[in-house]
Design a protein around this motif. Structure first.
Motif, PDB file in Angstrom:
ATOM      1  N   GLU A   1       1.263  -9.189  14.589  1.00 57.03           N
ATOM      2  CA  GLU A   1       1.271  -9.180  13.123  1.00 57.03           C
ATOM      3  C   GLU A   1       0.971  -7.799  12.553  1.00 57.03           C
ATOM      4  O   GLU A   1       1.520  -7.408  11.517  1.00 57.03           O
ATOM      5  CB  GLU A   1       0.261 -10.209  12.601  1.00 57.03           C
ATOM      6  N   SER A   2       0.122  -7.032  13.230  1.00 55.35           N
ATOM      7  CA  SER A   2      -0.267  -5.713  12.733  1.00 55.35           C
ATOM      8  C   SER A   2       0.856  -4.682  12.839  1.00 55.35           C
ATOM      9  O   SER A   2       0.802  -3.632  12.200  1.00 55.35           O
ATOM     10  CB  SER A   2      -1.494  -5.208  13.509  1.00 55.35           C
ATOM     11  N   LEU A   3       1.892  -4.981  13.629  1.00 53.44           N
ATOM     12  CA  LEU A   3       2.957  -4.009  13.859  1.00 53.44           C
ATOM     13  C   LEU A   3       4.298  -4.400  13.253  1.00 53.44           C
ATOM     14  O   LEU A   3       5.194  -3.564  13.149  1.00 53.44           O
ATOM     15  CB  LEU A   3       3.162  -3.798  15.372  1.00 53.44           C
ATOM     16  N   ILE A   4       4.459  -5.652  12.860  1.00 49.99           N
ATOM     17  CA  ILE A   4       5.797  -6.130  12.493  1.00 49.99           C
ATOM     18  C   ILE A   4       6.322  -5.444  11.236  1.00 49.99           C
ATOM     19  O   ILE A   4       7.514  -5.156  11.130  1.00 49.99           O
ATOM     20  CB  ILE A   4       5.819  -7.675  12.341  1.00 49.99           C
ATOM     21  N   GLU A   5       5.448  -5.114  10.265  1.00 52.86           N
ATOM     22  CA  GLU A   5       5.922  -4.431   9.059  1.00 52.86           C
ATOM     23  C   GLU A   5       6.496  -3.063   9.413  1.00 52.86           C
ATOM     24  O   GLU A   5       7.566  -2.676   8.932  1.00 52.86           O
ATOM     25  CB  GLU A   5       4.793  -4.282   8.042  1.00 52.86           C
ATOM     26  N   SER A   6       5.792  -2.329  10.267  1.00 44.32           N
ATOM     27  CA  SER A   6       6.273  -1.018  10.699  1.00 44.32           C
ATOM     28  C   SER A   6       7.570  -1.135  11.489  1.00 44.32           C
ATOM     29  O   SER A   6       8.476  -0.308  11.350  1.00 44.32           O
ATOM     30  CB  SER A   6       5.203  -0.323  11.545  1.00 44.32           C
TER      31      SER A   6
ATOM     32  N   HIS B   1       7.734   3.601   9.194  1.00 43.93           N
ATOM     33  CA  HIS B   1       6.513   4.169   8.610  1.00 43.93           C
ATOM     34  C   HIS B   1       6.645   5.681   8.503  1.00 43.93           C
ATOM     35  O   HIS B   1       7.504   6.294   9.141  1.00 43.93           O
ATOM     36  CB  HIS B   1       5.273   3.789   9.432  1.00 43.93           C
ATOM     37  N   VAL B   2       5.800   6.259   7.661  1.00 39.07           N
ATOM     38  CA  VAL B   2       5.775   7.714   7.521  1.00 39.07           C
ATOM     39  C   VAL B   2       4.606   8.266   8.326  1.00 39.07           C
ATOM     40  O   VAL B   2       3.650   7.549   8.659  1.00 39.07           O
ATOM     41  CB  VAL B   2       5.652   8.141   6.044  1.00 39.07           C
ATOM     42  N   LYS B   3       4.693   9.527   8.645  1.00 42.61           N
ATOM     43  CA  LYS B   3       3.626  10.187   9.409  1.00 42.61           C
ATOM     44  C   LYS B   3       2.296  10.059   8.677  1.00 42.61           C
ATOM     45  O   LYS B   3       2.211  10.291   7.472  1.00 42.61           O
ATOM     46  CB  LYS B   3       3.993  11.655   9.608  1.00 42.61           C
ATOM     47  N   GLY B   4       1.264   9.654   9.418  1.00 40.69           N
ATOM     48  CA  GLY B   4      -0.065   9.522   8.851  1.00 40.69           C
ATOM     49  C   GLY B   4      -0.328   8.206   8.148  1.00 40.69           C
ATOM     50  O   GLY B   4      -1.397   8.013   7.560  1.00 40.69           O
ATOM     51  N   ALA B   5       0.637   7.261   8.192  1.00 37.27           N
ATOM     52  CA  ALA B   5       0.458   5.983   7.495  1.00 37.27           C
ATOM     53  C   ALA B   5      -0.702   5.180   8.065  1.00 37.27           C
ATOM     54  O   ALA B   5      -1.375   4.432   7.359  1.00 37.27           O
ATOM     55  CB  ALA B   5       1.749   5.168   7.558  1.00 37.27           C
ATOM     56  N   PHE B   6      -0.952   5.336   9.368  1.00 39.89           N
ATOM     57  CA  PHE B   6      -2.062   4.644  10.025  1.00 39.89           C
ATOM     58  C   PHE B   6      -2.381   5.397  11.307  1.00 39.89           C
ATOM     59  O   PHE B   6      -1.650   6.311  11.719  1.00 39.89           O
ATOM     60  CB  PHE B   6      -1.712   3.174  10.323  1.00 39.89           C
TER      61      PHE B   6
ATOM     62  N   GLY C   1      -2.373   6.708  14.769  1.00 38.00           N
ATOM     63  CA  GLY C   1      -1.324   6.692  15.782  1.00 38.00           C
ATOM     64  C   GLY C   1       0.060   6.980  15.231  1.00 38.00           C
ATOM     65  O   GLY C   1       0.998   7.216  15.998  1.00 38.00           O
ATOM     66  N   ALA C   2       0.209   6.974  13.893  1.00 35.93           N
ATOM     67  CA  ALA C   2       1.507   7.292  13.286  1.00 35.93           C
ATOM     68  C   ALA C   2       1.638   8.804  13.189  1.00 35.93           C
ATOM     69  O   ALA C   2       1.432   9.409  12.133  1.00 35.93           O
ATOM     70  CB  ALA C   2       1.631   6.637  11.911  1.00 35.93           C
ATOM     71  N   ASP C   3       1.997   9.445  14.310  1.00 32.48           N
ATOM     72  CA  ASP C   3       2.022  10.905  14.368  1.00 32.48           C
ATOM     73  C   ASP C   3       3.358  11.499  13.921  1.00 32.48           C
ATOM     74  O   ASP C   3       3.536  12.710  13.899  1.00 32.48           O
ATOM     75  CB  ASP C   3       1.679  11.380  15.789  1.00 32.48           C
ATOM     76  N   LYS C   4       4.325  10.644  13.578  1.00 34.33           N
ATOM     77  CA  LYS C   4       5.606  11.121  13.056  1.00 34.33           C
ATOM     78  C   LYS C   4       6.298   9.996  12.290  1.00 34.33           C
ATOM     79  O   LYS C   4       5.944   8.815  12.448  1.00 34.33           O
ATOM     80  CB  LYS C   4       6.505  11.612  14.187  1.00 34.33           C
TER      81      LYS C   4
ATOM     82  N   PRO D   1       9.198   2.349   3.738  1.00 34.01           N
ATOM     83  CA  PRO D   1       8.390   2.419   4.954  1.00 34.01           C
ATOM     84  C   PRO D   1       6.901   2.311   4.658  1.00 34.01           C
ATOM     85  O   PRO D   1       6.445   2.613   3.541  1.00 34.01           O
ATOM     86  CB  PRO D   1       8.750   3.788   5.535  1.00 34.01           C
ATOM     87  N   VAL D   2       6.142   1.883   5.637  1.00 27.88           N
ATOM     88  CA  VAL D   2       4.687   1.782   5.504  1.00 27.88           C
ATOM     89  C   VAL D   2       4.137   3.175   5.197  1.00 27.88           C
ATOM     90  O   VAL D   2       4.431   4.144   5.899  1.00 27.88           O
ATOM     91  CB  VAL D   2       4.060   1.236   6.802  1.00 27.88           C
ATOM     92  N   GLY D   3       3.355   3.284   4.139  1.00 22.18           N
ATOM     93  CA  GLY D   3       2.778   4.571   3.743  1.00 22.18           C
ATOM     94  C   GLY D   3       3.701   5.421   2.914  1.00 22.18           C
ATOM     95  O   GLY D   3       3.304   6.492   2.449  1.00 22.18           O
ATOM     96  N   GLY D   4       4.935   4.999   2.688  1.00 21.06           N
ATOM     97  CA  GLY D   4       5.892   5.774   1.915  1.00 21.06           C
ATOM     98  C   GLY D   4       5.794   5.473   0.433  1.00 21.06           C
ATOM     99  O   GLY D   4       5.278   4.428   0.025  1.00 21.06           O
TER     100      GLY D   4
END
Length: 459
Positions: free
Chosen positions: A211-216, A221-226, A228-231, A272-275
């Protein structure tokens, strides 16, 4: 709608002849190109496709016959008419053998060349109509296949017919049916019959992604959204651009994510997540589930508005026990396919073995039948599959409901737990304890299987 302009290539070494034919054919509405010999003619057909080619036989450097031989398969979509002042029956026959449609002797009158081309056009029209008529007859008569599925039963013919109709459009499709009935195969068939077939079909099992990954996974996702999101990462909607996104087990998508999925279906945009900005996507969505979504709505596990957005064209796959007439056809299909992959030489199934297969309830549906055939082929010591090659368990001809103990009342939760326990044990037995294969049979993730095994005390 305006008819597409026909394209003609004239290949002739005489400039006057090229000019005369070009002027005349342009007047009749054709788009005309010219070449002064066979070699230049080959260069033209490499650059463009032509409906008709008028080619002289006798030319310097490369004559008409050499042009036909060298062009080969490049002329399959063109109708070739040969021209010659030195006409003979032998030359005409040789030209026909090399792929020419007709032969006309020089000198000819303008009306003669026009009638020859008109006759060729009529021939092409009849060929197209004939092909279309054959397709219609096959569909009306009932094709036994659709994609990688086979079936002659009334129920499956209805499925194939509906899938063929919807493939021509971009409407969202919701495929329902028990586990193992072939929902993904129907989705693949729809994609391959659609105008999106040259673009990717991207499948995703919503039940197998945490569940924690399905949205991404879906939206990126954008870099820095969470952590481990390094790009920046594209989601599956963007990866499927121009093609089809197959959302399998859509009934397991988290309630918290459902409003965002609904918005994507309505607006054709993903964020995207964080966008902070959305991207437009051109994707056809096909969803599938083995759950009763209307019951899930009643229990608060699925949004009603999302259900109606997904359920534009519903296709329900029948369980195998409701189409037993398809079992012999499926058996032949699996034996033929598995003979290639296993390197075996199985020819058929004995009448006694087929009787057992026809009586079995197939709780795992077509997938269970395929596994049973493969297991039997591995164990077989002759070219015919016999009853002792099959191990279908004691539930073979019993009603599956009879194996659930209802002494504890009418609790659906208790009944479901008992059914899950039984099916997990059966899947593990069928796969000799291979938990990865058992999870695939059950259409659940490997972590989910381990969790349920611990819950039910299954070693």
């Amino acid at each position: 709608m305006k008819e597409k302009q026909k394209k003609i290539l004239i290949v002739d070494d005489e400039e006057n002849m090229r000019h005369m034919l070009q002027t005349m054919l342009k007047r009749y509405g054709y788009a005309v190109s010219t070449a002064s010999d066979g070699a230049r003619g080959l260069a033209e057909i490499d650059r463009n496709s032509f409906d008709f080619i008028l080619c002289d036989v006798k030319m310097p450097q490369m004559n008409g016959m050499e042009f036909l031989k060298a062009a080969g398969d490049r002329l399959l979509s063109s109708t070739v008419i040969m021209m010659s002042a030195y006409g003979s029956i032998d030359i005409a026959i040789e030209a026909m053998k090399l792929g020419a449609y007709d032969f006309i002797s020089k000198p000819f009158k303008n009306e003669e060349i026009r009638l020859t081309i008109k006759k060729a056009e009529e021939r092409e029209r009849l060929k197209r109509e004939n092909l279309e008529l054959k397709k219609r007859i096959r569909r009306i008569g009932g094709d036994l296949t659709f994609g990688n599925m086979v079936g002659k039963s009334t129920a499956m013919q209805g499925v194939f017919s509906m899938a063929l109709k919807v493939a021509r459009f971009d409407s969202t499709v919701l495929i329902t049916g028990e586990s193992g009935t072939g929902k993904e195969l129907v989705a693949q068939g729809i994609h391959r019959q659609s105008e999106r077939q040259s673009s990717p079909m991207v499948p995703v099992n919503c039940a197998s992604i945490p569940e924690s990954l399905i949205e991404s996974e879906l939206f990126g996702h954008v870099k820095g959204a969470f952590t481990g999101a390094d790009k920046d990462k594209k989601g599956l909607f963007e990866i499927a651009e121009g093609g089809t996104l197959f959302l399998d087990e859509i009934g397991d998508i988290p309630v918290s994510l459902q409003p965002k999925l609904l918005r994507v279906l309505q607006e054709s945009e993903v964020r995207p997540v964080g966008g902070n900005k959305s991207t437009t996507v051109n994707v056809r969505v096909i969803a599938a589930t083995s759950k009763d979504l209307e019951s899930e709505i009643a229990n608060g596990n699925f949004r009603e508005d999302l259900f109606y957005r997904l359920n534009v064209v519903p296709i329900e796959l029948p369980p195998l026990r409701n189409r037993v007439d398809d079992i012999p056809l499926l058996c032949r299909f699996f034996i033929t396919r598995l003979n290639d992959s296993l390197g075996s030489g199985i020819k058929n199934i004995s009448a006694a073995a087929m009787a057992i297969l026809m009586k079995h309830n197939w709780p795992g549906n077509v997938r269970e039948l395929e596994n049973a055939i493969e297991r039997a082929m591995v164990l077989a010591d002759s070219a015919t599959l016999e009853p002792h090659n099959f191990s279908l368990g004691s539930s073979g001809s019993e009603d599956p409901d009879s194996q659930v103990d209802y002494d504890e009342g009418f609790s659906l939760k208790v009944a479901r737990a008992k059914l899950e326990d039984r099916l997990i044990r059966k899947a593990l037995a069928a796969t000799d304890g291979n938990r990865t294969h058992a999870a695939n049979m059950l259409e659940i993730s490997h972590p989910s299987l381990l969790s349920k095994m611990k819950l039910y005390g299954i070693e």
